[in-house]
Design a protein around this motif. Structure first.
Motif, PDB file in Angstrom:
ATOM      1  N   LEU A 111       0.839  -1.195   0.000  1.00 22.20           N
ATOM      2  CA  LEU A 111       0.000   0.000   0.000  1.00 22.20           C
ATOM      3  C   LEU A 111       0.873   1.243   0.000  1.00 22.20           C
ATOM      4  CD1 LEU A 111      -2.893   1.245   0.353  1.00 22.20           C
ATOM      5  CD2 LEU A 111      -2.345   1.374   2.774  1.00 22.20           C
ATOM      6  N   LYS A 112       1.882   1.208   0.874  1.00 19.40           N
ATOM      7  CA  LYS A 112       2.760   2.356   1.030  1.00 19.40           C
ATOM      8  C   LYS A 112       3.390   2.731  -0.304  1.00 19.40           C
ATOM      9  CE  LYS A 112       6.358   3.454   4.285  1.00 19.40           C
ATOM     10  NZ  LYS A 112       7.222   2.858   5.324  1.00 19.40           N
ATOM     11  N   GLU A 113       3.825   1.704  -1.003  1.00 17.17           N
ATOM     12  CA  GLU A 113       4.423   1.882  -2.312  1.00 17.17           C
ATOM     13  C   GLU A 113       3.464   2.613  -3.253  1.00 17.17           C
ATOM     14  OE1 GLU A 113       7.474   1.057  -2.991  1.00 17.17           O
ATOM     15  OE2 GLU A 113       7.146   1.876  -5.021  1.00 17.17           O
ATOM     16  N   LEU A 114       2.230   2.123  -3.274  1.00 12.99           N
ATOM     17  CA  LEU A 114       1.232   2.687  -4.180  1.00 12.99           C
ATOM     18  C   LEU A 114       0.908   4.144  -3.856  1.00 12.99           C
ATOM     19  CD1 LEU A 114      -1.507   1.805  -6.128  1.00 12.99           C
ATOM     20  CD2 LEU A 114      -2.506   2.427  -3.945  1.00 12.99           C
ATOM     21  N   LEU A 115       0.861   4.439  -2.558  1.00  9.82           N
ATOM     22  CA  LEU A 115       0.390   5.761  -2.145  1.00  9.82           C
ATOM     23  C   LEU A 115       1.356   6.884  -2.512  1.00  9.82           C
ATOM     24  CD1 LEU A 115      -1.163   5.032   1.363  1.00  9.82           C
ATOM     25  CD2 LEU A 115      -2.322   5.390  -0.824  1.00  9.82           C
ATOM     26  N   ARG A 116       2.614   6.511  -2.755  1.00 12.18           N
ATOM     27  CA  ARG A 116       3.620   7.527  -3.008  1.00 12.18           C
ATOM     28  C   ARG A 116       3.181   8.545  -4.060  1.00 12.18           C
ATOM     29  NH1 ARG A 116       8.809   4.417  -3.128  1.00 12.18           N
ATOM     30  NH2 ARG A 116       8.191   4.086  -0.970  1.00 12.18           N
ATOM     31  N   GLU A 117       2.529   8.043  -5.121  1.00 13.46           N
ATOM     32  CA  GLU A 117       2.155   8.947  -6.221  1.00 13.46           C
ATOM     33  C   GLU A 117       0.999   9.885  -5.890  1.00 13.46           C
ATOM     34  OE1 GLU A 117       0.930   6.430  -9.435  1.00 13.46           O
ATOM     35  OE2 GLU A 117       2.560   5.036  -8.914  1.00 13.46           O
ATOM     36  N   TYR A 118       0.223   9.545  -4.863  1.00 15.30           N
ATOM     37  CA  TYR A 118      -0.998  10.316  -4.618  1.00 15.30           C
ATOM     38  C   TYR A 118      -0.745  11.555  -3.768  1.00 15.30           C
ATOM     39  CZ  TYR A 118      -3.556   6.601  -6.870  1.00 15.30           C
ATOM     40  OH  TYR A 118      -4.029   5.702  -7.800  1.00 15.30           O
ATOM     41  N   THR A 119       0.088  12.430  -4.300  1.00 17.55           N
ATOM     42  CA  THR A 119       0.425  13.657  -3.571  1.00 17.55           C
ATOM     43  C   THR A 119      -0.802  14.575  -3.524  1.00 17.55           C
ATOM     44  OG1 THR A 119       1.054  14.728  -5.606  1.00 17.55           O
ATOM     45  CG2 THR A 119       2.801  13.571  -4.417  1.00 17.55           C
ATOM     46  N   PRO A 120      -0.883  15.420  -2.500  1.00 21.56           N
ATOM     47  CA  PRO A 120      -2.030  16.314  -2.375  1.00 21.56           C
ATOM     48  C   PRO A 120      -2.241  17.134  -3.646  1.00 21.56           C
ATOM     49  CG  PRO A 120      -0.738  16.373  -0.384  1.00 21.56           C
ATOM     50  CD  PRO A 120       0.021  15.515  -1.350  1.00 21.56           C
ATOM     51  N   ASP A 121      -1.163  17.553  -4.253  1.00 21.42           N
ATOM     52  CA  ASP A 121      -1.294  18.367  -5.449  1.00 21.42           C
ATOM     53  C   ASP A 121      -1.991  17.586  -6.568  1.00 21.42           C
ATOM     54  OD1 ASP A 121      -0.589  20.425  -7.396  1.00 21.42           O
ATOM     55  OD2 ASP A 121       0.801  18.875  -8.136  1.00 21.42           O
ATOM     56  N   PHE A 122      -1.507  16.364  -6.798  1.00 21.24           N
ATOM     57  CA  PHE A 122      -2.089  15.503  -7.831  1.00 21.24           C
ATOM     58  C   PHE A 122      -3.558  15.204  -7.514  1.00 21.24           C
ATOM     59  CE2 PHE A 122      -3.116  11.002  -8.775  1.00 21.24           C
ATOM     60  CZ  PHE A 122      -3.173  11.075 -10.153  1.00 21.24           C
ATOM     61  N   VAL A 123      -3.816  14.815  -6.272  1.00 20.58           N
ATOM     62  CA  VAL A 123      -5.161  14.419  -5.868  1.00 20.58           C
ATOM     63  C   VAL A 123      -6.121  15.594  -6.000  1.00 20.58           C
ATOM     64  CG1 VAL A 123      -6.551  13.686  -3.886  1.00 20.58           C
ATOM     65  CG2 VAL A 123      -4.339  12.594  -4.351  1.00 20.58           C
ATOM     66  N   SER A 124      -5.659  16.746  -5.636  1.00 24.64           N
ATOM     67  CA  SER A 124      -6.493  17.920  -5.733  1.00 24.64           C
ATOM     68  C   SER A 124      -6.861  18.196  -7.187  1.00 24.64           C
ATOM     69  CB  SER A 124      -5.758  19.113  -5.121  1.00 24.64           C
ATOM     70  OG  SER A 124      -6.530  20.256  -5.265  1.00 24.64           O
ATOM     71  N   ARG A 125      -5.892  18.006  -8.079  1.00 21.50           N
ATOM     72  CA  ARG A 125      -6.179  18.256  -9.493  1.00 21.50           C
ATOM     73  C   ARG A 125      -7.201  17.270 -10.039  1.00 21.50           C
ATOM     74  NH1 ARG A 125      -1.620  17.451 -12.432  1.00 21.50           N
ATOM     75  NH2 ARG A 125      -0.293  17.341 -10.586  1.00 21.50           N
ATOM     76  N   VAL A 126      -7.057  15.996  -9.646  1.00 18.30           N
ATOM     77  CA  VAL A 126      -7.969  14.985 -10.174  1.00 18.30           C
ATOM     78  C   VAL A 126      -9.375  15.114  -9.577  1.00 18.30           C
ATOM     79  CG1 VAL A 126      -8.448  12.509 -10.338  1.00 18.30           C
ATOM     80  CG2 VAL A 126      -6.105  13.371 -10.630  1.00 18.30           C
ATOM     81  N   THR A 127      -9.441  15.322  -8.274  1.00 22.62           N
ATOM     82  CA  THR A 127     -10.752  15.279  -7.609  1.00 22.62           C
ATOM     83  C   THR A 127     -11.446  16.626  -7.584  1.00 22.62           C
ATOM     84  OG1 THR A 127      -9.766  15.801  -5.463  1.00 22.62           O
ATOM     85  CG2 THR A 127     -10.004  13.464  -6.023  1.00 22.62           C
ATOM     86  N   GLY A 128     -10.672  17.690  -7.763  1.00 20.10           N
ATOM     87  CA  GLY A 128     -11.260  19.017  -7.665  1.00 20.10           C
ATOM     88  C   GLY A 128     -11.399  19.513  -6.236  1.00 20.10           C
ATOM     89  N   VAL A 129     -10.905  18.758  -5.283  1.00 16.43           N
ATOM     90  CA  VAL A 129     -10.995  19.169  -3.877  1.00 16.43           C
ATOM     91  C   VAL A 129      -9.743  19.965  -3.506  1.00 16.43           C
ATOM     92  CG1 VAL A 129     -11.095  18.342  -1.491  1.00 16.43           C
ATOM     93  CG2 VAL A 129     -12.333  17.120  -3.287  1.00 16.43           C
ATOM     94  N   PRO A 130      -9.905  21.163  -2.933  1.00 15.79           N
ATOM     95  CA  PRO A 130      -8.737  21.959  -2.558  1.00 15.79           C
ATOM     96  C   PRO A 130      -7.828  21.223  -1.567  1.00 15.79           C
ATOM     97  CG  PRO A 130     -10.766  23.224  -2.279  1.00 15.79           C
ATOM     98  CD  PRO A 130     -11.166  21.831  -2.628  1.00 15.79           C
ATOM     99  N   GLU A 131      -6.510  21.483  -1.687  1.00 13.95           N
ATOM    100  CA  GLU A 131      -5.549  20.776  -0.838  1.00 13.95           C
ATOM    101  C   GLU A 131      -5.804  20.950   0.655  1.00 13.95           C
ATOM    102  OE1 GLU A 131      -1.315  20.889  -1.597  1.00 13.95           O
ATOM    103  OE2 GLU A 131      -1.711  21.314  -3.716  1.00 13.95           O
ATOM    104  N   GLU A 132      -6.138  22.189   1.073  1.00 11.18           N
ATOM    105  CA  GLU A 132      -6.327  22.384   2.529  1.00 11.18           C
ATOM    106  C   GLU A 132      -7.405  21.451   3.049  1.00 11.18           C
ATOM    107  OE1 GLU A 132      -6.314  24.751  -0.067  1.00 11.18           O
ATOM    108  OE2 GLU A 132      -8.005  25.837   0.860  1.00 11.18           O
ATOM    109  N   GLN A 133      -8.436  21.264   2.237  1.00 11.27           N
ATOM    110  CA  GLN A 133      -9.528  20.403   2.700  1.00 11.27           C
ATOM    111  C   GLN A 133      -9.080  18.960   2.839  1.00 11.27           C
ATOM    112  OE1 GLN A 133     -13.054  20.808   0.394  1.00 11.27           O
ATOM    113  NE2 GLN A 133     -13.390  22.942   0.979  1.00 11.27           N
ATOM    114  N   LEU A 134      -8.173  18.559   1.964  1.00 12.07           N
ATOM    115  CA  LEU A 134      -7.646  17.192   2.077  1.00 12.07           C
ATOM    116  C   LEU A 134      -6.911  17.027   3.397  1.00 12.07           C
ATOM    117  CD1 LEU A 134      -6.250  16.757  -1.560  1.00 12.07           C
ATOM    118  CD2 LEU A 134      -8.320  15.734  -0.624  1.00 12.07           C
TER     119      LEU A 134
END
Ligand code: SF4
Ligand code: SF4
Ligand code: SF4
Ligand code: FES
Lengths: 536, 352
Positions: A111-134
Motif C-alpha cells: 500500500l505504502k508503495e502505491l500511495l507515493r504517487e498520490y500527492t495532495p497536489d495531484f489528488v487535488s487536481r484529479v478530484t477538484g478538492v482543494p488541498e487544505e480540505q484534504l
C-alpha cells in the motif's frame, strides 16, 4: 460486499446503528443518508448535535453537507484517488496507527508503495478538492481515537465499486479505526433485506453463510443436508443472465419479487434478454414491468401477510410477523416455492417459516444460534454463535474474520464512460426520500406527495441551454432517451444531472450503463454520459 | 456509579445518581402524571403537571426536571399537590376544543386520562377559546391547534429525534402557538414528514390523516413487524382491523429506531391494499393474461421447467431472488434452484 470481504473477511457493516449518536468522527462518502436511509441519517445528525465531527465526500450538495465540518466536493468517480490521497497525507504526517498495522494486518508495504504517487497536489487536481480540505479531512479522521465510515450506492455502484470499498477498508486499517465501538467501515445496504438475501446464498457463487460453491467441503456438507448431489459450477450473475438469454444459453427464468426491467441498468438490454427466453415465471405482488413479459405470473403476499425474518444493514435478524391473511388467492412466497417443489417431486415440507429457520441455522454458521423464538421483539445481530450467545454488536474485535486484515492497494481507474463532446453531461442516479424503488409508487399517499421525476440540473447549465425551472427536457445517452421535468438547483455541480429510478414514466435505466464491476456484478448506475436538450 | 437514598411517600428508595425524581417514582411504581415529559426527549418542565412536594422547599417542584438528592423527602399525593394538578388540568381544558366524540385520539389521549383521574369537567374557567383553522395541507398529518396543549413534545421530537428543527413556539400569552416557522402549514415548511411529532403528541392536535375515522385505538390489533423499504430495518406496529392494515404506529421497543421512522415506513404501507395487487395466478394465452387456478399454473411451470432442464440441462434455467422477500424465502428459492433444478444460477438485484 465483495470488497470488504476481501479486506476483512466479511462484507457486512462492522458496527451498529445504535452506536451512531455517540460517534466522535464520521466520514460519509457517497451516501445521501438522510434520503436513502432516513433514520440512520437522523442518527448521524444526532451525533453532530452531540459534538461529532462530520466529513462528507459527495459531488452533490445534500442535507449532510450542510452539517459537515469539511465537505469534499469531489468529481464523480474519483473516490479512490481521494481516499488514496487522504492516506498519503496520513502517512506523510505520521498519523498512522503503527501497532495496529503491525499486529492486525498484512500487506502494508504494498500500500505504502502505491500511495507515493498520490500527492495532495495531484489528488487535488484529479478530484477538484482543494488541498487544505484534504489535509483537514485527513487530520480529523486520523487524529480521533475512533472514527466511523458510512457509504452506500455512491461507492459501490461504479465499475470500480469493489475497489472503492477496499480503499475505504485500507483507510480504516491504516488508522486502526476498526474492530471497536464507534469505529468501523459500514456499508449501508439499500433494500430492506439485501443483507439477508446474500446471507441466504441467493448468490451464484455462495451457499448460505458465504460457503463457497467451489469448495468441495461445502458442497459435501450441503449434499448431505439436502440429500441430492449438487452442481459444482458457479452460476451466472445477474448481468450475465440477460446476456446468456440473448445468446440462447439461458432458456427459462424464475423471478421472485424483483423488477429488473425497471431497476437494472440498461433496461432495454434486460427487456430484450427476458423476451428471448422460452419461458418466464414472475412471482410478485404487482403486475410489474417485468411481470408483463412473463408467461406465468404467481401472486405472492406482502410482508404483512406472512411470517419470517429480514436482516437489516447492521446484521440484525428481525421478525416479520403475519398481521393479515394473504389477499384474494395470493400466497406467501415460501408456500409457493414449496408447492412447486412438491409438484416437481421434491419434498419441501415445512409447517412454518420457523421450521425453515431451523434448517437455515443448522447450515449457516452466522445464524447458528437463531430461532424465531429467540429473535422475539428485539432481533439478534449475527454472528450468533450458539443457543447461549446473544449476537455481535461489532465485528473484527481482536481478530478479523479472515485472520489478519489485508491491505489491498487499489489504483484509481476512470469510470467506464465519461462525458465527451456528444454527451457532455454526467448523469448520476439515486433515490429520493419519498420513494423506495418501485413498491412505494403503489402507496396512494406517497404517490400523491411525490408523483413525478424532477431531474436536478445546475442553473448555470440551464441558462446555457435556455431551459427554465420545471421545463420538460430530453435526456439521451448512447443507449436510449427519455423525457423528464427538471428542477434547477445548485445541489448538483455544473456539468451534472441527477435523476432517481422510481418512475416508469421516465425510466432512467434506459440511459445508464451496463458496464459492471467485474467482481461484485453491480452495474455502473452512478456515472454515465448523457446529453440534455430542449424539447422541440 | 453512586447510589442515592431518599424517601418518596414514606418509602425508602435507592436509585442511581442523576436520576430525576420522576424517574425514581416510575422505577418504583409510584404514579405521577405528566404531559410534557417523554423518556426519549429532554425535559422542559412545560406543563407542571408532574409537581410534587419536597420537604424543606416552599414551592411545589416539577419532578421531571429535578434530580434526586441524598436524604430528600418527597410526597407525591398530598392535598396541595392534587389541588395544584387539578387546577393545571382545568386551565388546559378551559382552552381546549373538547371534541372527544370524533377525536382520533380518544382512548389514548393523555389529557382525557388525567382529566378523568382528577375529576376535571369541562369549562370550569369560562373564557375565550382559540379558533384556528385546521392544517390539512399535506397527505400525512392533520394539525388541529385548537387541541394543542403547548407541551412542546413535538418541538423536541423534531429537534432531537429527527434533528430537523422545523417546529417552535411562536407568539406569546393566549396566542402562543406551536408549529413551523412563520406559522406556515406543514405542507409548505421544511418538514420531511417523518411523523416523529405525531408519535409523541399526547392529545389530538396531531393525528394521522390516513387513519382518520378508520377505527378506535382499542379496536385495532397491533402486530410488531419490520419495515419493508430500506436496509435500516426499523420496526413498527401494524394496526389491523377486519383483516385490513389501517395504518402503522410507532413502537418504542423497536431495537433500531425506537419511535423514529421516515415518511415511507410511517405512511407508505398503504400499498398493501392497493387495488393493483395481484390476487390470482395468471397464465399468458395468445399474448393475453388469463386468470388461472394455482394447480394449473404451478403444473404448467413444473412441466416447462422439467422439459427445458431435460432438453438443455439444468444450467439453462436461472432465478432471481429478492431483497424484498424474507430470509426463509430466499433460502428456499436458492435451495429450489440448487436441488430441484440443479444449477447455481441464482442471484438477486443486489443494489448493495
Ligand atoms: S414530521 Fe418530522 S420533520 Fe415534520 S415537523 Fe414533525 S418531526 Fe419535524
Ligand atoms: S402539537 Fe401536540 S405535541 Fe405539539 S405542543 Fe401541541 S399538544 Fe404538544
Ligand atoms: S421507516 Fe424509513 S428509515 Fe426506517 S426502515 Fe423504513 S424506509 Fe428505512
Ligand atoms: S411532565 Fe414535568 S413539567 Fe410536564
Amino acid at each position: 460486499m465483495a470488497g470488504l470481504a476481501t479486506s476483512f473477511g466479511s462484507g457486512a457493516m462492522t458496527n451498529s446503528i445504535k452506536e451512531i449518536p455517540h460517534s466522535k468522527v464520521i466520514l460519509v462518502i457517497g451516501s445521501n443518508t438522510t434520503e436513502a436511509h432516513p433514520v440512520i441519517g437522523s442518527k448521524i445528525k444526532q451525533a453532530v448535535r452531540n459534538g461529532c465531527r462530520l466529513i462528507v465526500a459527495d459531488p452533490r450538495k445534500i442535507e449532510l453537507t450542510g452539517l459537515a465540518e469539511v465537505w469534499l466536493r469531489l468529481r464523480p468517480g474519483t473516490d479512490i484517488t481521494l481516499i488514496n490521497g487522504l492516506m498519503h497525507i496520513i502517512l506523510k504526517r505520521g498519523w498512522e496507527d503503527r501497532s495496529f498495522i503491525a499486529e492486525r494486518t498484512v500487506g502494508f508495504e504494498n500500500l505504502k508503495e502505491l500511495l507515493r504517487e498520490y500527492t495532495p497536489d495531484f489528488v487535488s487536481r484529479v478530484t477538484g478538492v482543494p488541498e487544505e480540505q484534504l489535509y483537514q479531512a485527513a487530520e480529523i479522521y486520523a487524529a480521533s481515537d475512533c472514527a466511523q465510515i458510512f457509504y452506500t450506492l455512491g461507492i459501490t455502484e461504479h465499475t470500480s465499486g469493489t475497489d472503492n470499498v477496499m480503499s475505504l477498508a485500507n483507510l480504516a486499517m491504516l488508522t486502526g479505526n476498526v474492530g471497536k465501538e464507534n469505529s468501523g467501515v459500514n456499508p449501508l445496504r439499500g433494500q430492506n433485506n439485501v443483507q439477508g438475501a446474500c446471507d441466504m446464498g441467493a448468490l451464484p457463487n455462495f451457499y448460505p453463510g458465504y460457503q463457497k460453491v467451489s469448495d468441495p467441503k461445502a458442497q459435501k456438507k450441503f449434499e448431505k443436508a439436502w440429500g441430492v448431489s449438487l452442481n459444482p459450477n458457479q452460476g451466472y450473475m445477474i448481468p450475465d443472465m440477460f446476456a446468456a438469454a440473448l445468446q440462447g444459453k439461458l432458456k427459462a427464468m424464475y423471478i421472485m419479487g424483483e423488477d429488473p426491467v425497471l431497476t437494472d441498468a440498461n433496461a432495454n438490454h434486460v427487456r430484450q434478454g427476458l423476451k428471448a427466453l422460452d419461458f418466464l415465471v414472475v412471482q410478485d405482488i404487482f403486475l410489474t414491468e417485468t411481470a408483463k413479459l412473463a408467461d406465468v405470473v404467481l401472486p405472492g403476499a406482502s410482508f404483512a401477510e406472512k411470517a419470517g425474518t429480514f436482516t437489516n444493514t447492521e446484521r440484525r435478524v428481525q421478525m416479520v410477523n403475519k398481521a393479515i391473511d394473504p389477499l384474494g388467492k395470493s400466497k406467501a412466497d415460501w408456500r409457493i416455492i414449496c408447492d412447486l417443489a412438491g409438484i416437481m417431486g421434491y419434498h419441501f415440507i415445512y409447517k412454518s417459516t420457523a421450521e425453515i429457520m431451523k434448517e437455515i441455522a443448522s447450515l449457516t454458521p452466522q445464524y447458528c444460534g437463531i430461532t424465531h423464538e429467540r429473535l422475539g421483539i428485539r432481533g439478534m445481530q449475527w454472528p450468533v454463535l450458539g443457543e447461549d450467545h446473544y449476537g455481535t454488536q461489532f465485528l473484527h474485535k481482536d481478530r478479523f474474520t479472515r485472520g489478519k486484515g489485508l491491505f489491498m492497494p487499489v489504483e484509481a481507474r476512470t469510470p467506464d464512460e465519461l462525458p465527451d463532446k456528444d454527451y457532455p453531461f454526467l448523469l448520476s442516479t439515486g433515490r429520493k426520500l419519498e420513494h423506495y424503488n418501485i413498491t412505494t409508487r403503489h402507496s396512494k399517499v406517497l404517490e400523491g406527495h411525490s408523483s413525478e421525476e424532477l431531474a436536478e440540473l445546475n442553473p448555470l447549465d440551464a441558462e446555457k441551454l435556455n431551459i427554465s425551472d420545471g421545463e420538460r427536457v430530453k435526456v439521451s445517452s448512447r443507449r436510449g432517451e427519455l423525457e423528464t421535468r427538471v428542477k434547477l438547483t445548485d445541489r448538483v455541480p455544473p456539468g451534472m444531472i441527477f435523476m432517481t429510478f422510481h418512475y416508469k414514466e421516465s425510466p432512467v435505466n434506459v440511459l445508464t450503463n451496463a458496464a459492471c464491476d467485474k467482481v461484485a456484478g453491480t452495474y455502473e448506475y452512478k456515472v454515465c454520459a448523457v446529453q440534455v436538450s430542449k424539447l422541440e | 456509579m453512586q447510589w442515592i437514598q431518599l424517601k418518596i411517600d414514606d418509602r425508602k428508595i435507592r436509585v442511581p445518581e442523576k436520576t430525576t425524581i420522576l424517574e425514581a417514582c416510575r422505577m418504583n411504581n409510584i404514579s405521577v402524571p405528566t404531559l410534557c415529559h417523554d423518556p426519549e426527549l429532554t425535559n422542559w418542565g412545560a406543563c407542571r403537571l408532574c409537581v410534587v412536594e419536597i420537604e424543606g422547599m416552599r414551592n411545589l417542584i416539577t419532578s421531571c426536571t429535578m434530580e434526586v438528592q441524598p436524604g430528600m423527602v418527597v410526597k407525591t399525593s398530598t392535598p396541595k399537590v392534587k389541588e395544584a394538578r387539578k387546577t393545571i388540568l382545568e386551565l388546559i381544558v378551559a382552552n381546549h376544543d373538547i371534541d372527544c366524540l370524533t377525536c382520533e385520539k380518544m382512548g389514548e389521549c393523555e389529557l382525557s386520562k388525567y382529566a378523568y383521574e382528577y375529576g376535571v369537567k369541562k369549562d370550569v374557567f369560562l373564557g375565550a377559546k382559540r379558533k384556528y383553522e385546521l392544517d390539512d395541507s399535506n397527505p400525512f398529518i392533520i394539525r388541529d391547534l385548537n387541541k394543542c396543549i403547548l407541551c412542546g413534545k413535538c418541538v423536541r421530537a423534531c429537534a432531537e429525534i429527527q434533528v430537523n428543527n422545523v417546529l417552535d413556539y411562536s407568539k406569546r400569552g393566549f396566542e402562543t402557538q406551536v408549529g413551523p416557522a412563520f406559522n406556515l402549514p406543514y405542507g409548505e415548511s421544511e418538514c420531511v414528514f417523518c411523523g416523529s411529532c405525531l408519535a409523541v403528541c399526547p392529545v389530538g392536535a396531531l393525528t394521522e390523516k390516513q387513519m382518520t375515522a378508520k377505527g378506535r385505538p382499542w379496536e385495532y390489533k397491533k402486530v410488531q413487524t419490520t419495515c419493508p423499504f430500506c436496509g435500516t430495518g426499523c420496526n413498527f406496529d401494524l394496526n389491523i382491523r377486519d383483516n385490513k392494515v389501517v395504518g402503522i404506529t410507532s413502537n418504542p421497543n423497536s431495537p433500531v429506531n425506537g419511535r423514529a421512522l421516515c415518511v415511507k415506513g410511517r405512511f407508505g404501507v398503504d400499498y398493501i391494499h392497493s387495488p393493483n395487487r395481484l390476487t390470482k395466478p395468471l397464465i399468458k394465452k395468445k399474448g393475453e393474461f388469463v386468470e388461472a387456478e394455482w394447480y394449473e399454473a404451478l403444473k404448467l411451470v413444473a412441466e416447462k421447467f422439467k422439459t427445458l432442464k431435460d432438453q438443455y440441462g439444468p444450467d439453462s434455467l436461472g432465478a432471481l431472488s429478492s431483497a424484498r422477500c424474507t430470509n426463509e424465502e430466499n433460502y428456499l428459492l436458492q435451495k429450489f434452484m440448487r436441488t430441484v433444478i440443479g444449477t447455481n444460477n441464482i442471484d438477486h438485484c443486489a443494489r448493495t
